[in-house]
Design an enzyme around this catalytic site. Structure first.
Site, PDB file in Angstrom:
ATOM      1  CG  ASP A 149      25.304  30.187  38.227  1.00  0.00           C
ATOM      2  OD1 ASP A 149      24.837  31.037  39.006  1.00  0.00           O
ATOM      3  OD2 ASP A 149      24.634  29.243  37.772  1.00  0.00           O
ATOM      4  CG  ASP A 183      22.894  30.873  43.202  1.00  0.00           C
ATOM      5  OD1 ASP A 183      21.699  31.177  43.053  1.00  0.00           O
ATOM      6  OD2 ASP A 183      23.640  30.542  42.260  1.00  0.00           O
TER       7      ASP A 183
END
Length: 207
Positions: A149, A183
């Protein structure tokens, strides 16, 4: 929207997602950040769990390794289900809105699955060092990779006024979660299904 166009969309999303993750892994040390704007930073973290970093071992009395394996296997079954859903919607000539939404969800889920399944065996550790792609000393095993991330939007970073009971003086930050491009496409796909529900699940398109 036909299968070819859907797969092209999926391929483009996967390419952007994986290139961004590989770049971060091979150029950033874990926890390193770069400020793009006051409200946007590139912050490298790794997610070993599900949404918001939640681990199964935090909920059930099992080891982190077993929890990670169960989560990855579940994701594999889920991606098969989403893949079938996408194929079925295309075969039934469903609305372009629905096909685009499911394509976004499928591509995003597949992007994170790649991390979970393979990153543990193709990268070494990012702790206190920049990781090496196709390392001879990988940090994990197959099915035990960590999801990369890096997108961070602390649009509000302040402190609650001291006169507010209980939370006064505490830090308040919005938006705090760190996420990745995959995401984003999942959230966008789900958002399309919610906002354009009637259009997505309307009558099938004419051949």
């Amino acid at each position: 929207m036909n299968l070819k166009k859907s797969m092209l969309l999926v391929a483009v999303i996967l390419l952007v997602d994986q290139l961004s993750k590989i770049y971060i892994k091979t150029h950033f040390v874990l926890g390193e950040s770069v400020t793009v704007f006051n409200w946007f930073k590139i912050l490298f973290i790794e997610n070993e769990g599900a949404a918001w970093g939640t681990k199964l071992s935090d909920i059930f009395p099992i080891s982190d390794e077993l929890g990670k394996l169960i989560l990855t296997v579940f994701r594999l079954f889920a991606i098969c289900g989403i893949g079938y859903w996408l194929y079925d919607t295309i075969q039934k000539k469903a609305s372009t809105t629905l096909i685009v939404a499911v394509s976004l969800i499928f591509a995003g889920a597949l992007g994170n699955i790649i991390d979970s399944v393979f990153y543990g065996v193709i990268f070494d550790d990012s702790f206190n060092q920049v990781a090496t792609l196709f390392s001879k000393d990988p940090y994990g095993t197959i099915f035990h990779g960590k999801v990369v991330d890096m997108l961070y939007f602390p649009m509000i970073d302040t402190t609650w006024p001291s006169w507010i009971p209980v939370i006064g003086g505490n830090n308040f930050r919005f938006f705090e979660p760190v996420f990745n491009f995959a995401d984003t496409t999942i959230s966008t796909g789900v958002g399309i299904l919610i906002v354009f529900n009637k259009k997505a699940f309307g009558k099938p398109e004419e051949a």
